[in-house]
Design a protein around this motif. Structure first.
Motif, short mmCIF file in Angstrom:
data_model
loop_
_atom_site.label_atom_id
_atom_site.label_comp_id
_atom_site.label_asym_id
_atom_site.label_seq_id
_atom_site.Cartn_x
_atom_site.Cartn_y
_atom_site.Cartn_z
N SER A 261 85.24 42.05 41.04
CA SER A 261 83.66 41.14 40.81
C SER A 261 84.00 41.46 39.36
O SER A 261 83.87 40.30 38.61
N GLU A 262 83.85 42.65 38.80
CA GLU A 262 83.67 42.88 37.33
C GLU A 262 85.01 43.33 37.03
O GLU A 262 85.46 43.15 35.64
N ILE A 263 85.86 44.00 37.61
CA ILE A 263 87.02 44.60 37.46
C ILE A 263 88.25 43.77 38.11
O ILE A 263 88.28 44.11 39.45
N ARG A 264 89.09 42.86 37.57
CA ARG A 264 89.80 42.28 38.08
C ARG A 264 91.31 43.14 38.53
O ARG A 264 91.99 42.92 39.45
N ASP B 260 97.30 34.22 42.82
CA ASP B 260 96.50 34.27 41.72
C ASP B 260 95.09 33.51 41.90
O ASP B 260 94.27 34.02 40.93
N GLU B 261 95.09 32.66 42.88
CA GLU B 261 93.89 31.79 43.00
C GLU B 261 92.85 32.62 43.82
O GLU B 261 91.45 32.10 43.76
N CYS B 262 93.26 33.50 44.39
CA CYS B 262 92.48 34.36 45.31
C CYS B 262 91.23 35.31 44.55
O CYS B 262 91.88 36.03 43.35
N ARG B 263 90.22 35.13 44.69
CA ARG B 263 89.22 35.77 43.89
C ARG B 263 89.23 37.41 44.27
O ARG B 263 88.90 38.41 43.51
N ASP B 264 89.28 37.83 45.71
CA ASP B 264 89.20 39.02 46.03
C ASP B 264 90.55 39.49 46.83
O ASP B 264 90.89 39.14 47.89
N LYS C 180 97.06 36.47 53.28
CA LYS C 180 96.08 36.17 53.69
C LYS C 180 95.02 37.37 53.22
O LYS C 180 95.30 38.34 53.26
N ALA C 181 93.92 36.60 52.85
CA ALA C 181 92.79 37.51 52.03
C ALA C 181 91.70 37.73 53.05
O ALA C 181 91.24 36.56 53.76
N LYS C 182 91.03 38.84 53.18
CA LYS C 182 89.81 38.94 53.72
C LYS C 182 88.51 38.03 53.70
O LYS C 182 88.00 37.62 54.34
#
Length: 399
Positions: free
Chosen positions: A249-252, A52-56, A37-39
């Motif tokens: 955001s800029e650095i994955r 892998d689909e999670c952005r943050d 689970k992501a924040k």
């Protein structure tokens, strides 16, 4: 259209699943064995590689099916298996397939029975072969090094434990098995605690700290000398690295800064890493550093060999195979060789081997076994299971 290959191998690790069909040229899937689970997306639960689909990926919350190396949360494990057997991953039809399934050493009887029951009755696989990952590694080792002997010593250092297991003619020598309660989880937790105490609070950043561990840590060949170097200032400190943390955001993904400068560009967060780089993997060699009163891996290797019949000693020293994710630190293989060589009798040669991919080695062994002439004899099919129950599994499976 569903795939109908004859056999699928599932190396069911506590940290990741390695699975795929036994076909020439077929690449396996390596999938996290957890729900996440992501924040940033509180309502969504990510299963396995869906993360892998999670952005943050900051402050991820993990729900693991395994605790202390054993499967305890069946609800989570069933969801992960449903995902990998379904359309997103393998897209298989279980009723047409045999499955080779790996489980931990010394697995509880109730868990062994439950695994067989779930795979044959609930998922409806045609037949099953349960084994330990070390047995598949030993089989692949015997295939790869046909000039070597039928004896091998498998050092399997994974997420929860490190097992040292002697094999002779494909059968494990039970009196020689040694387990150390140190694996990747202990190392990651120690790295989180160290960095949180010294620099930045990262106790919730398990995902990122795992990447830091994999990117910068190494096994020291001269621990005290490296400690002295880590105290130096300026260019004399060849161990110092600056690690740029991801901001998603800029650095994955985080990375080691090439010019080795702590100056931040924009809003970058930078970790300064010196003795953490080699002090964390050192726990594998000295678990007492973190209060675990056990021997290190080299001593365990020698003890495992000494517990075996004396006529096997020479062959085991000549065929030590390193598998599992925690053996992938740079310098691990050389350190094991040097320390085992210093403790082993002079009359024995010591040979330490490491496959190109220690994580996938048991999976490769399973694929090789599936192509063996006697493979059908090892399986328990649904008809046998329905007639004889779990007794047929006790007779056929060496777990």
């Amino acid at each position: 259209m569903k795939t109908t290959a004859a056999t699928v191998v599932l190396d069911n690790g506590a940290y990741s699943l390695k699975t795929g069909f036994c076909e020439e040229g077929q690449k396996p899937w390596t999938i996290p064995n957890c729900l996440t689970k992501a924040k940033s997306e509180r309502r969504k639960v990510f299963i396995g590689n869906q993360i892998d689909e999670c952005r943050d990926l900051s402050s991820l919350y993990y729900v693991l099916p395994f605790q202390k190396g054993y499967l305890i949360n069946w609800d989570v494990q069933r969801q992960v298996w449903d995902h990998i057997f379904g359309k997103e991953v393998l897209n298989l039809e279980p009723s047409d397939l045999s499955i080779i399934f790996t489980e931990p050493y010394f697995n509880f009887t109730s868990l062994q029975e439950a695994i067989t029951e779930v795979l044959l009755e609930d998922f409806q696989f045609k037949s099953i072969y349960r084994t330990n990952p070390g047995a598949l590694s030993a089989y692949q080792n015997y295939t790869d090094y046909s000039d070597s002997y039928a004896c091998s010593l498998i050092v399997d250092s994974g997420y929860s434990f490190t097992h040292i297991v002697p094999y002779c003619n494909g059968t494990k020598v039970e009196e020689g098995i040694v387990r150390i309660n140190v694996g990747g989880k202990v190392l990651s937790n120690h790295l989180k605690e160290t960095i949180s105490y010294r620099q930045l609070h990262v106790m919730d950043e398990t995902y990122v700290m795992n990447q830091v561990k994999e990117d910068v840590c190494y096994v020291s060949q001269h621990f005290y000398r490296d400690m002295e170097i880590a105290r130096l200032r300026g260019k004399e400190n060849t161990i110092l690295k600056y690690y740029v943390l991801p901001d998603f955001s800029e650095i994955r993904r985080g990375f080691i800064r090439a010019e080795n400068s702590q100056k931040s560009e924009g809003n970058e967060q930078v970790l300064k890493l010196t003795n953490e780089r080699f002090a964390v993997p050192e726990i594998l060699f000295h678990p007492s550093d973190v209060g675990i009163q056990e021997m290190g891996v080299p001593e365990a290797v020698v003890q495992a060999i000494e517990k075996c019949p004396s006529e096997m000693h020479a062959y085991l020293y000549q065929n030590i195979m390193l598998t599992g994710g925690s053996t992938m630190f740079p310098g691990f293989k050389d350190r094991i060789y040097n320390e085992v060589r210093s403790m082993a009798p002079d009359c024995f040669d010591v040979i330490v081997r490491q496959p190109d991919d220690p994580i996938l080695y048991p999976w490769q062994g399973g694929c090789t076994l599936a192509r063996a002439d006697n493979f059908e004899e090892l399986l328990v099919n649904k008809e046998e299971y329905e007639e004889h129950g779990h007794n047929i599994c006790w007779e056929k499976f060496d777990v």
